[in-house]
Design an enzyme around this catalytic site. Structure first.
Site, short mmCIF file in Angstrom:
data_model
loop_
_atom_site.label_atom_id
_atom_site.label_comp_id
_atom_site.label_asym_id
_atom_site.label_seq_id
_atom_site.Cartn_x
_atom_site.Cartn_y
_atom_site.Cartn_z
N LYS A 47 0.81 -1.20 -0.07
CA LYS A 47 -0.11 -0.03 -0.06
C LYS A 47 0.96 1.18 0.08
O LYS A 47 0.47 2.39 -0.17
CB LYS A 47 -0.93 -0.05 1.27
CG LYS A 47 -1.69 -1.34 1.44
CD LYS A 47 -2.24 -1.20 2.82
CE LYS A 47 -2.82 -2.80 3.33
NZ LYS A 47 -3.07 -2.90 4.58
N GLY A 48 2.24 1.05 0.28
CA GLY A 48 3.00 2.28 0.64
C GLY A 48 3.13 3.17 -0.67
O GLY A 48 3.49 4.32 -0.45
N ASP A 107 14.80 -0.24 0.71
CA ASP A 107 15.39 -0.20 2.08
C ASP A 107 16.71 -1.53 1.91
O ASP A 107 17.55 -1.23 1.33
CB ASP A 107 14.35 -0.82 3.06
CG ASP A 107 14.87 -0.69 4.65
OD1 ASP A 107 16.07 -0.14 4.91
OD2 ASP A 107 14.30 -1.49 5.48
P1 IMP Z 1 13.15 -3.87 1.23
O1 IMP Z 1 13.74 -3.97 2.81
O2 IMP Z 1 13.86 -2.87 0.51
O3 IMP Z 1 12.57 -4.87 0.85
O4 IMP Z 1 11.62 -3.01 1.79
C1 IMP Z 1 10.49 -3.54 1.82
C2 IMP Z 1 9.46 -2.73 2.37
O5 IMP Z 1 9.65 -2.73 3.79
C3 IMP Z 1 9.27 -1.51 1.51
O6 IMP Z 1 8.66 -1.67 0.43
C4 IMP Z 1 8.22 -0.76 2.66
O7 IMP Z 1 7.09 -1.23 2.52
C5 IMP Z 1 9.05 -1.25 4.17
N1 IMP Z 1 9.90 -0.51 4.81
C6 IMP Z 1 11.36 -0.41 4.63
N2 IMP Z 1 11.75 0.54 5.10
C7 IMP Z 1 10.57 1.35 5.99
C8 IMP Z 1 10.52 2.30 6.71
O8 IMP Z 1 11.88 2.93 6.89
N3 IMP Z 1 9.41 2.82 7.04
C9 IMP Z 1 8.36 2.09 6.60
N4 IMP Z 1 8.36 1.01 5.88
C10 IMP Z 1 9.79 0.44 5.51
MG MG Z 2 6.45 -0.83 0.07
#
Ligand code: IMP
Ligand code: MG
Length: 186
Positions: A47-48, A107
């Site tokens: 949803k982000g 992230d």
């Molecule tokens: P990834 O670690 O790059 O796979 O990120 C996965 C998902 O984690 C992202 O699409 C966000 O939905 C969530 N996410 C990562 N970092 C944050 C943050 O600092 N705040 C809120 N959600 C986060």
């Molecule tokens: Mg996301």
């Protein structure tokens, strides 16, 4: 909702509403140039990416289509696990389409790396990534987004689509949460 509405829950603003809007305007110009003469399918990650999709798409002075995927990288915590599951797949057949994934944040990179690979197996003309935020110090896997809004420190952020336990998505800017919030039971 604005920072002032939740002042005691927030430590600091990381990206302002105005800076987000300006950056989306700049990136929209790049996208218009890069995709000139090509069809464009924006794929938002639920949803982000809802806010990014709404605002980036409205900055684009051209036709486009939108579709959505929902993936789960797990739970209510503040770090991702790398386990990716499709909760909602695309409605669109992306064969021969130019796909631009629209994400809120890069992230660890595990979600976007997985998603890009997954979409690439479906025969698209191209698959690229737009991410509003990137945490360079958190990257665990190589992912090269074509468009990045802001590089931010390796801290958990909320707002503009990003949640903590499903809250704060409606904050207009991006901010860091007070650690007390993580330890409270709601
Ligand atoms: P990834 O670690 O790059 O796979 O990120 C996965 C998902 O984690 C992202 O699409 C966000 O939905 C969530 N996410 C990562 N970092 C944050 C943050 O600092 N705040 C809120 N959600 C986060
Ligand atoms: Mg996301």
């Amino acid at each position: 909702m604005k920072i002032q509405d939740i002042q005691n829950e927030v430590v600091r603003e990381v990206v302002s509403e105005q800076d987000i809007d300006n950056k989306l305007g700049e990136i929209a110009k790049l996208i218009e140039k890069d995709y000139e003469g090509k069809d464009l399918l924006l794929v938002g990650v639920l949803k982000g990416a809802v806010m990014c999709m709404a605002d980036l798409s409205r900055h684009l002075s051209r036709h486009l289509e939108m579709d959505w995927m929902a993936v789960s990288t797990y739970g209510h915590g503040t770090t991702s696990t790398g386990v990716v599951r499709i909760l909602k797949d695309l409605d669109t057949d992306i064969e021969n389409r130019h796909v631009l994934i629209v994400e809120d944040i890069l992230d660890s990179g595990l979600t976007l790396s997985w998603l890009k690979n997954n979409l690439s197996t479906r025969g698209p003309a191209s698959v690229e990534i737009f991410t509003l935020l990137r945490k360079p110090d958190a990257l665990k896997i190589h992912v090269e987004p074509k468009y990045v809004g802001f590089d931010i420190p390796n801290e958990f952020v909320i707002g503009y689509g990003l949640d903590y336990a499903e809250k704060y998505r409606n904050l207009r800017s991006i901010a860091t949460l007070h650690p007390d919030v993580y330890t409270q039971k709601s």
